[in-house]
Design an enzyme around this catalytic site. Sequence first.
Site, PDB file in Angstrom:
ATOM      1  N   SER A 246      34.302  40.042  40.126  1.00 48.84           N
ATOM      2  CA  SER A 246      34.170  38.796  40.868  1.00 48.84           C
ATOM      3  C   SER A 246      34.866  38.849  42.229  1.00 48.84           C
ATOM      4  O   SER A 246      35.983  39.339  42.357  1.00 48.84           O
ATOM      5  CB  SER A 246      34.786  37.668  40.042  1.00 48.84           C
ATOM      6  OG  SER A 246      34.718  36.459  40.740  1.00 48.84           O
TER       7      SER A 246
ATOM      8  N   GLY B  63      41.342  32.759  48.727  1.00 53.34           N
ATOM      9  CA  GLY B  63      41.448  31.337  48.387  1.00 53.34           C
ATOM     10  C   GLY B  63      40.151  30.763  47.845  1.00 53.34           C
ATOM     11  O   GLY B  63      39.799  29.615  48.119  1.00 53.34           O
ATOM     12  N   LEU B  64      39.425  31.590  47.070  1.00 56.86           N
ATOM     13  CA  LEU B  64      38.234  31.103  46.361  1.00 56.86           C
ATOM     14  C   LEU B  64      37.166  30.494  47.254  1.00 56.86           C
ATOM     15  O   LEU B  64      36.454  29.578  46.840  1.00 56.86           O
ATOM     16  CB  LEU B  64      38.636  30.085  45.281  1.00 56.86           C
ATOM     17  CG  LEU B  64      39.154  30.649  43.959  1.00 56.86           C
ATOM     18  CD1 LEU B  64      39.364  29.507  42.965  1.00 56.86           C
ATOM     19  CD2 LEU B  64      38.199  31.672  43.358  1.00 56.86           C
TER      20      LEU B  64
ATOM     21  N   CYS C 143      43.700  30.646  38.573  1.00 57.82           N
ATOM     22  CA  CYS C 143      43.772  29.694  39.683  1.00 57.82           C
ATOM     23  C   CYS C 143      44.977  28.798  39.496  1.00 57.82           C
ATOM     24  O   CYS C 143      45.361  28.453  38.389  1.00 57.82           O
ATOM     25  CB  CYS C 143      42.543  28.809  39.723  1.00 57.82           C
ATOM     26  SG  CYS C 143      41.018  29.663  39.356  1.00 57.82           S
TER      27      CYS C 143
ATOM     28  N   LYS D 232      39.086  35.593  31.634  1.00 51.70           N
ATOM     29  CA  LYS D 232      39.651  36.637  32.485  1.00 51.70           C
ATOM     30  C   LYS D 232      41.151  36.417  32.619  1.00 51.70           C
ATOM     31  O   LYS D 232      41.602  35.422  33.200  1.00 51.70           O
ATOM     32  CB  LYS D 232      38.986  36.604  33.857  1.00 51.70           C
ATOM     33  CG  LYS D 232      39.485  37.695  34.796  1.00 51.70           C
ATOM     34  CD  LYS D 232      38.606  37.821  36.011  1.00 51.70           C
ATOM     35  CE  LYS D 232      39.096  38.898  36.961  1.00 51.70           C
ATOM     36  NZ  LYS D 232      38.218  39.006  38.139  1.00 51.70           N
TER      37      LYS D 232
ATOM     38  N   GLY E  49      40.771  46.917  37.011  1.00 51.85           N
ATOM     39  CA  GLY E  49      41.978  47.233  37.753  1.00 51.85           C
ATOM     40  C   GLY E  49      41.957  48.637  38.313  1.00 51.85           C
ATOM     41  O   GLY E  49      42.175  49.599  37.588  1.00 51.85           O
ATOM     42  N   GLY E  50      41.675  48.746  39.600  1.00 51.65           N
ATOM     43  CA  GLY E  50      41.836  50.019  40.277  1.00 51.65           C
ATOM     44  C   GLY E  50      40.834  51.083  39.930  1.00 51.65           C
ATOM     45  O   GLY E  50      41.082  52.271  40.160  1.00 51.65           O
TER      46      GLY E  50
HETATM   47  C1  LIG Z   1      38.731  40.105  47.960  1.00 56.02           C
HETATM   48  C2  LIG Z   1      38.848  39.795  46.509  1.00 56.02           C
HETATM   49  C3  LIG Z   1      38.350  38.579  46.018  1.00 56.02           C
HETATM   50  C4  LIG Z   1      38.458  38.262  44.674  1.00 56.02           C
HETATM   51  N1  LIG Z   1      37.958  37.078  44.208  1.00 56.02           N
HETATM   52  C5  LIG Z   1      38.011  36.801  42.875  1.00 56.02           C
HETATM   53  C6  LIG Z   1      37.437  35.606  42.338  1.00 56.02           C
HETATM   54  O1  LIG Z   1      36.886  34.799  43.070  1.00 56.02           O
HETATM   55  N2  LIG Z   1      37.529  35.376  41.015  1.00 56.02           N
HETATM   56  C7  LIG Z   1      38.144  36.266  40.154  1.00 56.02           C
HETATM   57  O2  LIG Z   1      38.186  36.031  38.952  1.00 56.02           O
HETATM   58  N3  LIG Z   1      38.670  37.415  40.621  1.00 56.02           N
HETATM   59  C8  LIG Z   1      38.624  37.699  41.952  1.00 56.02           C
HETATM   60  N4  LIG Z   1      39.159  38.883  42.424  1.00 56.02           N
HETATM   61  C9  LIG Z   1      39.783  39.804  41.472  1.00 56.02           C
HETATM   62  C10 LIG Z   1      38.834  40.939  41.094  1.00 56.02           C
HETATM   63  O3  LIG Z   1      37.700  40.457  40.445  1.00 56.02           O
HETATM   64  C11 LIG Z   1      39.552  41.950  40.174  1.00 56.02           C
HETATM   65  O4  LIG Z   1      39.961  41.288  38.991  1.00 56.02           O
HETATM   66  C12 LIG Z   1      40.769  42.557  40.829  1.00 56.02           C
HETATM   67  O5  LIG Z   1      40.502  42.828  42.188  1.00 56.02           O
HETATM   68  C13 LIG Z   1      41.244  43.840  40.159  1.00 56.02           C
HETATM   69  O6  LIG Z   1      40.254  44.823  40.178  1.00 56.02           O
HETATM   70  P1  LIG Z   1      40.217  46.020  41.302  1.00 56.02           P
HETATM   71  O7  LIG Z   1      41.550  46.684  41.257  1.00 56.02           O
HETATM   72  O8  LIG Z   1      39.085  46.876  40.874  1.00 56.02           O
HETATM   73  O9  LIG Z   1      39.963  45.348  42.598  1.00 56.02           O
HETATM   74  C14 LIG Z   1      39.065  39.181  43.779  1.00 56.02           C
HETATM   75  C15 LIG Z   1      39.557  40.397  44.276  1.00 56.02           C
HETATM   76  C16 LIG Z   1      39.452  40.718  45.621  1.00 56.02           C
HETATM   77  C17 LIG Z   1      39.996  42.034  46.105  1.00 56.02           C
END
Ligand SMILES: Cc1cc2nc3c(=O)[nH]c(=O)nc-3n(C[C@H](O)[C@H](O)[C@H](O)COP(=O)(O)O)c2cc1C
Lengths: 298, 298, 244, 244
Positions: free
Chosen positions: B19, B68-69, B125, B160, B238-239
């Site tokens: 997301s 900020g969503l 949130c 989540k 995550g990562g």
């Molecule tokens: C720019 C950005 C926007 C995100 N927006 C949301 C969101 O709207 N809702 C949500 O549940 N997670 C959001 N996330 C979290 C990601 O979905 C994910 O859980 C988190 O980045 C960890 O995964 P990654 O290490 O692969 O990035 C956002 C992450 C990033 C980097």
Amino acid sequence: MTSVEMFGIKFKNPVITASGTFTIDYEDFFSLSKLGGICTKGLTLNEKEGNSGVRIHETMGGLLNSIGLQNPGVDRYISEELPHMEKYDTVIIANVGGSTIEEYVKTIEKLNNTNIPIIELNISCPNVKEGGMAFGIKSDIAFKVVREVKKVCKKPLIVKLSPNAENILDMAYKCCEAGADGLSLVNTFSGMAIDIKNRKPVFDNTIAGLSGPCIKPISLRMVYEVSRIVNVPIIGIGGIVDYKDALEYIMAGALAVQVGSGNFMKPDICLDIINGIEEFMEKENIKSLEEIRGIARR
Amino acid sequence: MTSVEMFGIKFKNPVITASGTFTIDYEDFFSLSKLGGICTKGLTLNEKEGNSGVRIHETMGGLLNSIGLQNPGVDRYISEELPHMEKYDTVIIANVGGSTIEEYVKTIEKLNNTNIPIIELNISCPNVKEGGMAFGIKSDIAFKVVREVKKVCKKPLIVKLSPNAENILDMAYKCCEAGADGLSLVNTFSGMAIDIKNRKPVFDNTIAGLSGPCIKPISLRMVYEVSRIVNVPIIGIGGIVDYKDALEYIMAGALAVQVGSGNFMKPDICLDIINGIEEFMEKENIKSLEEIRGIARR
Amino acid sequence: MKPKQCNGKVVSNIKILDNIYEMKLTGDFQGNPGQFYMLRSWGKEPFLSRPLSICNIEGNLLTFLYEVKGKGTDIFSKLREGDVLNLLGPLGTGFPLNNKGKIGVVAGGIGIAPMIYLCKSLKNDIDFYGGFREKPFYMDTIGKNVNKLYISTDSGKEGYNGFITDIFNPEEYSVVYTCGPMPMMSKVKNICEEKNVPLYISMEKRMACGVGACLGCSIKTTSGIRRVCKDGPVFRGEEIVFHD
Amino acid sequence: MKPKQCNGKVVSNIKILDNIYEMKLTGDFQGNPGQFYMLRSWGKEPFLSRPLSICNIEGNLLTFLYEVKGKGTDIFSKLREGDVLNLLGPLGTGFPLNNKGKIGVVAGGIGIAPMIYLCKSLKNDIDFYGGFREKPFYMDTIGKNVNKLYISTDSGKEGYNGFITDIFNPEEYSVVYTCGPMPMMSKVKNICEEKNVPLYISMEKRMACGVGACLGCSIKTTSGIRRVCKDGPVFRGEEIVFHD
Ligand SMILES: Cc1cc2nc3c(=O)[nH]c(=O)nc-3n(C[C@H](O)[C@H](O)[C@H](O)COP(=O)(O)O)c2cc1C
Ligand SMILES: Cc1cc2nc3c(=O)[nH]c(=O)nc-3n(C[C@H](O)[C@H](O)[C@H](O)COP(=O)(O)OP(=O)(O)OC[C@H]3O[C@@H](n4cnc5c(N)ncnc54)[C@H](O)[C@@H]3O)c2cc1C
Ligand SMILES: Cc1cc2nc3c(=O)[nH]c(=O)nc-3n(C[C@H](O)[C@H](O)[C@H](O)COP(=O)(O)OP(=O)(O)OC[C@H]3O[C@@H](n4cnc5c(N)ncnc54)[C@H](O)[C@@H]3O)c2cc1C
Ligand SMILES: Cc1cc2nc3c(=O)[nH]c(=O)nc-3n(C[C@H](O)[C@H](O)[C@H](O)COP(=O)(O)O)c2cc1C
Ligand code: FES
Ligand code: FES
């Protein structure tokens, strides 16, 4: 110019080497007297062999370690290693580990009889009496430990917080309530890695401790938050590898910093950090670190 | 070969975009039908403009974000963006954000009337009624939210989890108790950065969310631990930036994975991951991912 | 023109002045003035790619003009002939090229990069205003469409001693294009508004994805929240709100 | 010889075979056979430096022989003439050089790296046993102190078809030195113990600091916990306990 004072003890500069990452072996590379301070490896009452299997695993921007508090025991440390370390003109901080309150207490009683000026209590160790969960997770348990240790400890006591604490603010608050004279944070984060070829965790213990630049955004946030609610000196730790990192912690509210994994990158990285801070202060016309300590909080 | 099933819904492969990191804009670079699934950006009841100031700050092995969503609100998402996304043959998961239970409930009621097969509830949130602390920190609060949401949600509900939860195991357990059909973890870690030239936090909001390879050792550990105590499907996040990362999560117990920040490195990184998993399975003669799911736990 | 992933091979990478470098790549490139590419010449670290504007495209040769600011641009500056970069682009919405009449271009510092390609692509008569800190650079490449070249330096070493906006008068132009530091562009906007001359502004904001997905580059405009990477980087002057 | 930080400039970096490279650096180097350097040719990522044994030192020329295994060695393999590396060393405790009589050296694969320097430094008569997977490599550099050269390959393409330990007999030697994969060294240890021949083993374990501080490379020996980087990498045969 870079000097800071904690518990009436003067540090030449705010750069201290972190526990378990720096030993006298580094004297080959620079004079240890240049350091603000040196934290000893985690000392326990009895000698510990440490963990079996892989102990180090590199990750993105850092490393996982599973050393398992290998150390010669507090007695042999005092008789064999301390005299050598005391030759240097820097502040020694004894880092103390243990699995029971009694063990902490006995170890500290032995350190009371040395010239080491400061004790750092590592409450991240697994706590055998409470089922293996680290003392540093639940603030009520940490409170008990710190209160008991404080009763016997004749030196200023810094409590080293774990980032795995359920609530870092409550943890910091309770440790201070229990008598901590200062706080250092953070210790390593619980992490792990899996070897996909063997289809098994990399470490015999499964869980290991994550450190290095990868953790800095999180640990800096913790230092920032904690420094807003307590009045004791705070030492910032986590992923510091250059003077900018160190200054971030100081601007977040830390009085001093500890450099851990960074030492593995470059043996005299602390000198680079000290010089960098000095140059920054000159350029920005800062006379004392007090002027910028916690400035990002306002 | 790489297909997995969740709630009776078939995913071509276990790779889902996370997301907030993936939109229809990526269709310029590859066919989105190749993906196991796509998670929508965080949808809220009303349109949100998002945060002011810097929104992205690179860190070692990852980035901090303070978006900020920002989103057009659930109605406009359904009418304007969803039809376009539904053209692709992949599983859409609607990610839902909110600051009150009522907001979650109303948003989900609107999504009930769409063909979206799965809802992902973002409990990270900030929760305005409980003083701004995220719903995802205390398990008792999360329990209440999930129970209420579950009453109205007509689709399988994935909760989540936030890695900032006080106790990730208790959190996972309570969410399942409250009716979660699946869990995804983790969302971003609370972190921060300071601009030493300005002597101020980089972000207007001070705290931002850390993601990327830097967090993988911690999030993998959480997935590993949680998957040992719950019986619902788990999505590891995550990562993840290569197939080896994805396989680590699967061997830790995840049924599927989500790729977030990795998309920013390379727009078709998910294809590389899918191909890498396939090749690994061929080389190691693995017929179904079930054979290796959670294998590192034994 | 759909953006795509592609490789570029370094043909030359030379220092122009202090921290300013010009890098030429061969490959299969396209793009309009004001559009940009996301570049990386590394694996996973630094994590993000870096946006650079198209400074010129001629045949299969793509030119970037860049200033070394930090990690990423420092790595770029060390690339040598034969090294290969990953590119994503062309991205974003560039300058409109269909305006009639005389055109004013106001660029500050490294903000000249996209304006070089703009000047080469426009068929109009152009007056170019370039503001620099120490010394002007790269002005020899500006091409023959430029009618008059106005230069200012903060140092006073060449051209007018002061801000370029001090000597900029938009009255003769049917449209003005600008790219450079925010304070300069803010001033240009005020001047153009005063004289009622249409203006296009090329904005900059830190980017993660570059393709419109992360919303990291959103800015508040008079026509709502807009993404610099996809809805911009070029915006109409009246859309942009400058703060202080 | 105190270890120190220093720079090395790449003079040559050539592929010897498949994943095997030889890199020569100029700088101010010292060290004994069996000692190693920690190397890095990058900034912060990968985080740790990589240990490589001294394969030869002649004047101001230091040679490494290395196998590309992952991130770090891959970066090494791409270095070109003129590139500069940071080195830390010489580190650890090397082989004793004061033994009398005929010496047996048993090396497997990339484990030959430190043995080249060892053979060049010893004044004794040496029999060299080299075990390889596909094909032997680098054996032409072994120097004139080597009396007999025994080769084995798993592939059977050259030399004896099988394990080098199948054809190794320590009886004539006053001392044996070994470096290579654990199973090979374990076998060598058993053979030497049977015949009562003193043995020195060069151990390998993942390292973080390389200087004795992190305790990441500790191993359990019959004389207690020892650090491979400082107390080793060379240990007396009877100290080492091999598992499975
Ligand atoms: C720019 C950005 C926007 C995100 N927006 C949301 C969101 O709207 N809702 C949500 O549940 N997670 C959001 N996330 C979290 C990601 O979905 C994910 O859980 C988190 O980045 C960890 O995964 P990654 O290490 O692969 O990035 C956002 C992450 C990033 C980097
Ligand atoms: C659409 C667009 C086109 C651009 N075109 C050019 C060009 O043609 N030539 C040129 O020299 N520069 C250009 N830039 C700016 C250039 O992208 C940044 O200077 C570069 O990304 C900095 O990276 P770094 O790793 O060297 O610095 P970093 O170490 O990342 O940071 C140094 C400073 O640069 C700023 N910065 C960091 N990342 C970004 C980012 N992604 N976008 C903007 N600022 C950032 C930070 O505020 C920081 O203070 C452009 C930027 C955008 C958004
Ligand atoms: C004292 C000593 C001397 C050495 N001398 C040589 C030599 O002369 N030539 C040579 O080719 N190799 C030598 N090695 C091994 C070499 O250090 C590793 O192969 C190298 O560090 C792998 O790094 P990488 O980034 O390429 O691989 P990584 O991507 O880090 O990992 C690939 C594999 O190598 C192993 N590995 C990772 N880091 C280390 C480490 N620090 N030490 C040991 N193994 C590791 C891991 O188990 C992993 O499976 C020596 C090792 C030691 C301890
Ligand atoms: C190899 C290693 C050993 C450590 N041993 C100890 C220890 O014995 N006691 C302790 O309190 N912390 C120990 N730590 C934690 C560090 O002191 C420090 O808190 C942590 O590494 C975070 O800082 P860094 O990111 O600068 O490394 C150890 C860390 C590492 C990497
Ligand atoms: S940089 Fe991601 S939306 Fe613009
Ligand atoms: S590698 Fe650190 S003690 Fe050996």
